[in-house]
Enzyme design. Sequence first.
Site, mmCIF file in Angstrom:
data_model
loop_
_atom_site.group_PDB
_atom_site.id
_atom_site.type_symbol
_atom_site.label_atom_id
_atom_site.label_comp_id
_atom_site.label_asym_id
_atom_site.label_seq_id
_atom_site.Cartn_x
_atom_site.Cartn_y
_atom_site.Cartn_z
ATOM 1 N N LYS A 52 39.378 40.020 44.196
ATOM 2 C CA LYS A 52 37.985 40.430 44.000
ATOM 3 C C LYS A 52 37.390 39.686 42.800
ATOM 4 O O LYS A 52 36.238 39.235 42.837
ATOM 5 C CB LYS A 52 37.900 41.944 43.760
ATOM 6 C CG LYS A 52 38.137 42.798 44.995
ATOM 7 C CD LYS A 52 38.091 44.277 44.611
ATOM 8 C CE LYS A 52 38.443 45.177 45.781
ATOM 9 N NZ LYS A 52 38.433 46.615 45.376
ATOM 10 N N ALA A 75 38.336 46.030 39.942
ATOM 11 C CA ALA A 75 39.457 46.973 39.989
ATOM 12 C C ALA A 75 39.752 47.324 41.440
ATOM 13 O O ALA A 75 38.897 47.193 42.322
ATOM 14 C CB ALA A 75 39.139 48.235 39.191
ATOM 15 N N ASP A 76 40.958 47.772 41.675
ATOM 16 C CA ASP A 76 41.314 48.265 43.001
ATOM 17 C C ASP A 76 42.280 49.423 42.826
ATOM 18 O O ASP A 76 43.148 49.392 41.946
ATOM 19 C CB ASP A 76 41.960 47.169 43.851
ATOM 20 C CG ASP A 76 42.030 47.565 45.313
ATOM 21 O OD1 ASP A 76 40.979 47.506 45.986
ATOM 22 O OD2 ASP A 76 43.114 47.960 45.784
ATOM 23 N N THR A 77 42.110 50.440 43.652
ATOM 24 C CA THR A 77 42.956 51.629 43.599
ATOM 25 C C THR A 77 43.574 51.868 44.963
ATOM 26 O O THR A 77 42.886 51.755 45.993
ATOM 27 C CB THR A 77 42.133 52.870 43.188
ATOM 28 O OG1 THR A 77 41.560 52.640 41.905
ATOM 29 C CG2 THR A 77 43.001 54.121 43.131
ATOM 30 N N ALA A 112 44.727 48.709 39.624
ATOM 31 C CA ALA A 112 44.794 47.432 38.908
ATOM 32 C C ALA A 112 43.391 47.077 38.443
ATOM 33 O O ALA A 112 42.412 47.273 39.169
ATOM 34 C CB ALA A 112 45.341 46.334 39.814
#
Length: 197
Positions: A52, A75-77, A112
Amino acid sequence: MQTLYLASGSPRRREILENLGYQIRRISTDIDETPFPDENAADYVQRMANEKNAAAVAQWFAQHDTPPEFPILTADTTVAYQNHILGKPETQEHAAAMLGQLSGQTHQVLTAVCVYWQGETRSVLQTSDVRFKTLSPDEILAYIQSGEPMDKAGAYGIQGLGGVFVEYLQGSFTGVMGLPVYETIGLLKQFDLSVPL
């Protein structure tokens, strides 16, 4: 006031950063979020945050003649149960199956965070353990009918009605929401950027 470019459509991430005193300018990115075959949750969520960010940076330079004037944050969850990635439910039945899996069990929520600034990219991973109470079929049905689970990884949101199910949390509440504050501030400090407190 410090300004950040946020390459995320998540209202929760924006809210967390604004509550910390940041001014947010949103930029959009579009990447393929399909996990690789046999990709574990930690590798997946870090790859997503970094991809991203790379997409946001590439898009910026394609549209502007100058480098970004503020840091770009992505961010990624993801939610993982027994290292199996639980994405966003595709149907109400899928949501019910996910919640049934999590009922009475401990799962992991991994977030992250990736920041690009002045030609450098750095990232961090935060993992929390979350235990659900045992859910009755009526509780699962009522929660699904609320509509909350349908756009959330793992089919629940800890900051909403889903928080009722959480018996135990070890890690970061804001990380489970989608942006771990402690780790994010630590990452920004690595770039000598101004941070709250």
